[in-house]
Write a protein that holds these residues in place. Structure first.
Motif, short mmCIF file in Angstrom:
data_model
loop_
_atom_site.label_atom_id
_atom_site.label_comp_id
_atom_site.label_asym_id
_atom_site.label_seq_id
_atom_site.Cartn_x
_atom_site.Cartn_y
_atom_site.Cartn_z
N PRO A 54 0.78 -1.24 0.00
CA PRO A 54 0.00 0.00 0.00
C PRO A 54 0.81 1.29 0.00
O PRO A 54 0.27 2.35 -0.31
N ASP A 55 2.08 1.23 0.36
CA ASP A 55 2.85 2.47 0.54
C ASP A 55 3.46 2.92 -0.78
O ASP A 55 4.68 2.82 -1.01
N LEU A 56 2.62 3.46 -1.65
CA LEU A 56 3.06 3.87 -2.98
C LEU A 56 3.12 5.38 -3.08
O LEU A 56 2.26 6.08 -2.56
N PRO A 57 4.14 5.92 -3.74
CA PRO A 57 4.16 7.37 -3.97
C PRO A 57 3.03 7.77 -4.90
O PRO A 57 2.57 6.98 -5.73
N THR A 58 2.56 9.01 -4.76
CA THR A 58 1.40 9.43 -5.54
C THR A 58 1.75 10.30 -6.74
O THR A 58 1.12 10.19 -7.79
N ASP A 59 2.73 11.17 -6.62
CA ASP A 59 3.13 12.01 -7.74
C ASP A 59 4.64 12.17 -7.73
O ASP A 59 5.17 13.27 -7.54
N PRO A 60 5.37 11.07 -7.95
CA PRO A 60 6.81 11.08 -7.73
C PRO A 60 7.59 11.62 -8.92
O PRO A 60 7.12 11.61 -10.06
N ASP A 61 8.81 12.08 -8.64
CA ASP A 61 9.76 12.30 -9.70
C ASP A 61 10.62 11.04 -9.83
O ASP A 61 10.42 10.07 -9.10
N VAL A 62 11.57 11.04 -10.75
CA VAL A 62 12.35 9.83 -11.00
C VAL A 62 13.16 9.42 -9.77
O VAL A 62 13.27 8.23 -9.46
N ASN A 63 13.73 10.38 -9.06
CA ASN A 63 14.50 10.04 -7.87
C ASN A 63 13.64 9.33 -6.83
O ASN A 63 14.08 8.35 -6.20
N GLU A 64 12.42 9.79 -6.65
CA GLU A 64 11.51 9.16 -5.69
C GLU A 64 11.10 7.77 -6.16
O GLU A 64 10.96 6.85 -5.35
N VAL A 65 10.90 7.62 -7.46
CA VAL A 65 10.58 6.30 -8.00
C VAL A 65 11.74 5.34 -7.74
O VAL A 65 11.54 4.18 -7.34
N GLU A 66 12.95 5.80 -7.94
CA GLU A 66 14.10 4.93 -7.73
C GLU A 66 14.22 4.53 -6.26
O GLU A 66 14.53 3.36 -5.95
N ASP A 67 13.99 5.47 -5.36
CA ASP A 67 14.03 5.12 -3.93
C ASP A 67 12.96 4.08 -3.61
O ASP A 67 13.21 3.15 -2.83
N PHE A 68 11.80 4.23 -4.20
CA PHE A 68 10.72 3.27 -3.99
C PHE A 68 11.11 1.88 -4.50
O PHE A 68 10.91 0.87 -3.81
N LEU A 69 11.68 1.83 -5.69
CA LEU A 69 12.07 0.53 -6.25
C LEU A 69 13.16 -0.13 -5.42
O LEU A 69 13.14 -1.34 -5.21
N ARG A 70 14.10 0.67 -4.94
CA ARG A 70 15.17 0.10 -4.11
C ARG A 70 14.60 -0.55 -2.84
O ARG A 70 15.13 -1.55 -2.36
N ALA A 71 13.53 0.02 -2.34
CA ALA A 71 12.92 -0.52 -1.12
C ALA A 71 12.13 -1.80 -1.39
O ALA A 71 11.72 -2.47 -0.44
N HIS A 72 11.93 -2.13 -2.67
CA HIS A 72 11.12 -3.30 -3.03
C HIS A 72 11.85 -4.25 -3.96
O HIS A 72 11.21 -5.06 -4.65
N LEU A 73 13.17 -4.19 -3.97
CA LEU A 73 13.92 -5.07 -4.87
C LEU A 73 13.76 -6.53 -4.45
O LEU A 73 13.89 -6.87 -3.28
N PRO A 74 13.50 -7.40 -5.41
CA PRO A 74 13.36 -8.82 -5.10
C PRO A 74 14.72 -9.51 -5.04
O PRO A 74 15.75 -8.93 -5.42
N ALA A 75 14.71 -10.75 -4.58
CA ALA A 75 15.94 -11.56 -4.58
C ALA A 75 16.34 -11.87 -6.02
O ALA A 75 15.48 -11.93 -6.92
N PRO A 76 17.62 -12.07 -6.28
CA PRO A 76 18.07 -12.44 -7.63
C PRO A 76 17.37 -13.71 -8.12
O PRO A 76 17.09 -14.62 -7.34
#
Length: 247
Positions: free
Chosen positions: A118-140
């Motif tokens: 549920p904790d999704l950004p609502t109107d992010p810029d690219v830097n915020e999107v990247e921070d979000f993705l880093r927090a949700h990276l899956p295992a290799p």
């Protein structure tokens, strides 16, 4: 019916702005590119969207959505002013995020909370999107890496025109390749090969190069021009000469 002049001769550039930032190195294993699109149309415009074998994550109007691979073209109506921030994942790379076969979301869009929580950004810029993705990276996932590599090879090598030849060159079977693509890409290897070969057509058009359609059809591995035109129309929604007028 006469065509909308806003779709001809690159006129879309008057009404739309596009940018395609590259991902940071630590995310490049998963993300092919970001895309930022804004538009301003006083009158509604029907935008042709051509398919690629990428899963996308978009942020628009306070909502985040995951879009599975579209197996065919789409038409979306743009009206007024708007903008979208998008993430295009490498074909084959989204399976570890999804936790299910990517074919289960082909031709579908789902709320991103079903994948990322549920904790999704609502109107992010690219830097915020990247921070979000880093927090949700899956295992290799070695199988995902394999799928990404096979699709990249199809994209890079114009001589690849048949699934059986590709499978033989990879030292695998057609059936195993089909299972790999269903699980990790969302569309079959035949579809992906056809899409990237047709992409070479649009690349030539974008570069302003004259096209001999019969010769090009043969270069792309088609038995005749009629089969090429049929595939192009099915993928892009209009015949190649009609589509060429967009450039």
């Amino acid at each position: 019916m006469p065509r909308d002049v806003r779709e001809l001769g690159g006129a879309w550039q008057t009404y739309q702005r596009h940018a395609f930032p590259a991902p940071s190195p630590d995310l490049a294993r998963h993300v092919a590119r970001y895309w930022l699109v804004s538009w301003d149309y006083a009158e509604p415009y029907r935008q042709l969207i051509v398919p690629y074998p990428n899963v996308h994550l978009t942020f628009q109007d306070g909502r985040a959505t995951v879009h599975g691979v579209s197996s065919g073209h789409q038409v979306k109506t743009l009206a007024g002013q708007g903008h979208v921030v998008g993430v295009a994942f490498h074909p084959g790379a989204f399976r570890p995020f999804l936790g299910a076969p990517v074919s289960t979301i082909t031709d579908r869009s789902i709320d991103a909370s079903a994948v990322f929580g549920p904790d999704l950004p609502t109107d992010p810029d690219v830097n915020e999107v990247e921070d979000f993705l880093r927090a949700h990276l899956p295992a290799p996932d070695p199988r995902a890496d394999e799928a990404v590599a096979v699709v990249a090879r199809i994209a890079a090598e114009p001589g690849i025109t048949r699934v059986d030849a590709l499978a033989a060159d990879l030292g695998t079977s057609v059936r195993r390749l089909q299972r790999l693509f269903a699980e990790h890409v969302g569309v079959g290897p035949k579809w992906v090969i056809r899409r990237y070969r047709l992409h070479e057509v649009t690349e030539r058009l974008a570069a302003g190069r004259a096209v001999d359609w019969a010769t090009l059809a043969a270069d792309l591995g088609y038995a005749d021009q009629a089969h090429f035109v049929r595939d192009f129309r099915e993928m892009f929604g209009e015949p190649p000469t009609h589509y060429a007028a967009r450039y």
